[in-house]
Design a protein around this motif. Structure first.
Motif, PDB file in Angstrom:
ATOM      1  N   VAL A 450       4.390  -5.746   7.412  1.00 29.74           N
ATOM      2  CA  VAL A 450       4.214  -6.041   5.863  1.00 29.74           C
ATOM      3  C   VAL A 450       2.538  -6.226   5.817  1.00 29.74           C
ATOM      4  O   VAL A 450       1.977  -5.548   5.081  1.00 29.74           O
ATOM      5  CB  VAL A 450       4.670  -7.424   5.564  1.00 29.74           C
ATOM      6  N   LEU A 451       1.905  -6.392   6.716  1.00 28.17           N
ATOM      7  CA  LEU A 451       0.514  -6.034   6.954  1.00 28.17           C
ATOM      8  C   LEU A 451       0.171  -4.783   6.931  1.00 28.17           C
ATOM      9  O   LEU A 451      -1.009  -4.225   6.090  1.00 28.17           O
ATOM     10  CB  LEU A 451      -0.060  -6.858   8.100  1.00 28.17           C
ATOM     11  N   ASN A 452       0.887  -3.677   7.531  1.00 27.97           N
ATOM     12  CA  ASN A 452       0.600  -2.146   7.399  1.00 27.97           C
ATOM     13  C   ASN A 452       1.021  -1.596   6.126  1.00 27.97           C
ATOM     14  O   ASN A 452       0.816  -0.252   5.924  1.00 27.97           O
ATOM     15  CB  ASN A 452       1.315  -1.489   8.730  1.00 27.97           C
ATOM     16  N   LEU A 453       1.372  -2.538   5.158  1.00 28.05           N
ATOM     17  CA  LEU A 453       1.503  -2.224   3.836  1.00 28.05           C
ATOM     18  C   LEU A 453       0.090  -2.332   2.907  1.00 28.05           C
ATOM     19  O   LEU A 453      -0.030  -1.586   1.926  1.00 28.05           O
ATOM     20  CB  LEU A 453       2.518  -2.677   2.994  1.00 28.05           C
ATOM     21  N   VAL A 454      -0.719  -3.047   3.504  1.00 30.45           N
ATOM     22  CA  VAL A 454      -1.842  -3.479   2.502  1.00 30.45           C
ATOM     23  C   VAL A 454      -3.176  -3.472   3.435  1.00 30.45           C
ATOM     24  O   VAL A 454      -4.328  -3.755   2.865  1.00 30.45           O
ATOM     25  CB  VAL A 454      -1.636  -4.870   1.660  1.00 30.45           C
TER      26      VAL A 454
END
Length: 503
Positions: A450-454
């Protein structure tokens, strides 16, 4: 203050954001105590061995050198030059293909074929990218697809955000729900001392749920844009984007490839098939056909030496081999089409120049890890998590583990690096509260995903936005609601995993 003098806040460029983060991390090296863990033979950290060491605060010189060190390689941070060069070769390859006019005709053909059902492209492509993410950790190699998909999505009536979302959300949601990903699942499982198949049922559930949610989210946004283009978050720059991505009025454009363009298209498709096949770790999946073929080929008299004894089998390639593939195929396409040598070279160089900014972003993003590692604060931050998660119930532990991995994924955006650095500590902690290592691995994957989305520290995110000409602030505005839903659903699924250990 009058309306004329009011200035609307504008998000800084990707480069500025990353340099600011590097500077902040450097300041933290003056505040956070330095520390380190003992490591085992595999390089994993050993729980309970944290110790403070002399601080090594990072100064202005270190801030300025961080992107350079990241590009060239600075232990233990991997060199960014291989990814950067891969991106440049993809740009050169696309430059030559564009010079043949094949993509223009191909886009016109797609527009004509899907007229009236353009949103079907989203339903087809997002699960495909998600499959790439869950099986082999599709990440930086997606950079090759943005220059192709953005013009297609804009030509059929959507916008650049739709195209970027299909690739970035699709691939990284797949990584979030990794099942066979060697850079996340396999490395984390090896470090934790368990089979990578442990917990696979829950991860498959994760994949279907998260892929479904993200695909629906992008589909709804595209539907809104198609009905009213002014609803696009990048509508103000649409005309500029149309020119930049060379999107023309496809109503009157030729939509039938000539003979030479058909040959180019065949080579174009073959290039991407080889790239995908070369990055999937077939041996880890107990498929040895490519390794066996390579050994047979190089053992042939004369032919083996002509091919080269150092030839790598498909499935063992990485970014250097990928760069070689795109460079060679770009030249081959130019020759097959009949372009003059001077035209091939100029088209290749112009294409590489178009992606130079993206290649630089990858290096600057990795500079953050260089500062943290040199300042020796990563181990200390990890130690705080180790201390804070002890003695909790299974449900509270897994939720806090997930929340712990969110900031850690920001600080260490490399999924393999994060797994190697933390799993040797987190897996034993879980045993004390009856949480299986496989569930901790799933928590780590879903938080990292999920962090690698933003995260602006992620070269994948920043590279994708640079290619799509989308500001970080605009992307955050687009994806915020989805991120909230993903985080809530991830936590619920992880809690479910504590009650149903067979998952």
């Amino acid at each position: 203050m009058s309306e004329k003098t009011k200035k609307r806040f504008q998000m800084p460029s990707s480069y500025t954001v990353l340099i600011i983060i590097i500077a902040i991390m450097a300041i933290l090296t003056w505040i956070i105590p330095a520390g380190k863990y003992d490591t085992n033979e595999a390089g994993g950290l050993i729980a309970g061995t944290y110790q403070t060491v002399d601080s090594n605060p990072q100064g202005i010189y270190d801030i300025l050198m961080a992107p350079i060190r990241a590009m060239l390689g600075h232990e233990p941070t991997k060199a960014a030059i291989d990814v950067a060069f891969f991106i440049l070769m993809v740009g050169g390859f696309l430059g030559v293909v564009n010079a043949t006019g094949t993509l223009d005709v191909g886009i016109a053909s797609i527009v004509k074929k899907y007229k009236g059902r353009e949103k079907m492209l989203i339903l087809i492509l997002m699960p495909l990218f998600a499959l790439g993410g869950t099986t082999y950790g599709m990440g930086e190699e997606t950079m090759a697809f943005y220059p192709l998909l953005v013009p297609v999505m804009m030509a059929v009536g959507f916008d650049s955000i739709t195209a970027v979302a299909i690739i970035l959300l699709g691939s990284q949601v797949g990584c979030l729900a990794s099942t066979l990903n060697p850079f996340a699942t396999v490395i984390a499982s090896d470090t934790a001392g368990v089979s990578s198949m442990d917990g696979v049922i829950l991860r498959i559930i994760f994949w279907f749920v998260m892929t479904g949610i993200s695909t629906y989210f992008v589909y709804r946004y595209a539907e809104k844009i198609q009905k009213d283009p002014t609803k696009s978050l990048v509508y103000s720059q649409r005309e500029e984007d149309l020119k930049h991505f060379n999107v023309t009025d496809n109503e009157n454009a030729p939509s039938v490839l000539n003979k030479k363009q058909k040959h180019v298209l065949a080579l174009f498709i073959l290039t991407f098939i080889i790239m995908i096949a070369s990055f999937i770790p077939w041996v880890d999946l107990h498929i040895t056909i490519f390794e066996d073929f390579k050994n047979w080929l190089i053992d042939l008299p004369v032919i083996g030496k002509i091919v080269g004894s150092s030839t790598a089998a498909l499935g063992t390639w990485y970014f250097p081999e990928g760069a070689m593939l795109f460079a060679f195929m770009g030249i081959l396409i130019g020759v097959v089409y009949g372009l003059k040598e001077s035209k091939i070279i100029s088209a290749f160089m112009n294409g590489a120049a178009d992606l130079l900014s993206v290649a630089l972003i990858v290096a600057i993003a990795r500079g953050i890890q260089v500062i943290m590692n040199d300042g020796m604060i990563t181990a200390t931050i990890l130690h705080w998590g180790e201390v804070g998660l002890q003695g909790l119930s299974s449900q509270v532990f897994i939720v806090l583990t997930y929340l712990f991995y969110l900031p850690m994924s920001f600080l260490i955006p490399s999924s393999s690096g994060l797994a190697s650095a933390t799993m040797g500590i987190m897996a034993p902690l879980g045993e004390f509260v009856n949480v299986k290592p496989s569930l901790i691995i799933t928590a780590y994957q879903s938080a990292s995903g999920v962090l690698n989305l933003v995260a602006p520290t992620s070269g994948i995110v920043m590279g994708a936005l640079a290619l799509g000409r989308i500001s970080l602030g605009t992307w955050w505005k687009f994806v915020t609601k989805l991120i909230v839903v993903i985080v809530i659903v991830s936590i619920l699924l992880l809690i479910l995993g504590t009650f149903l250990p067979f998952l």
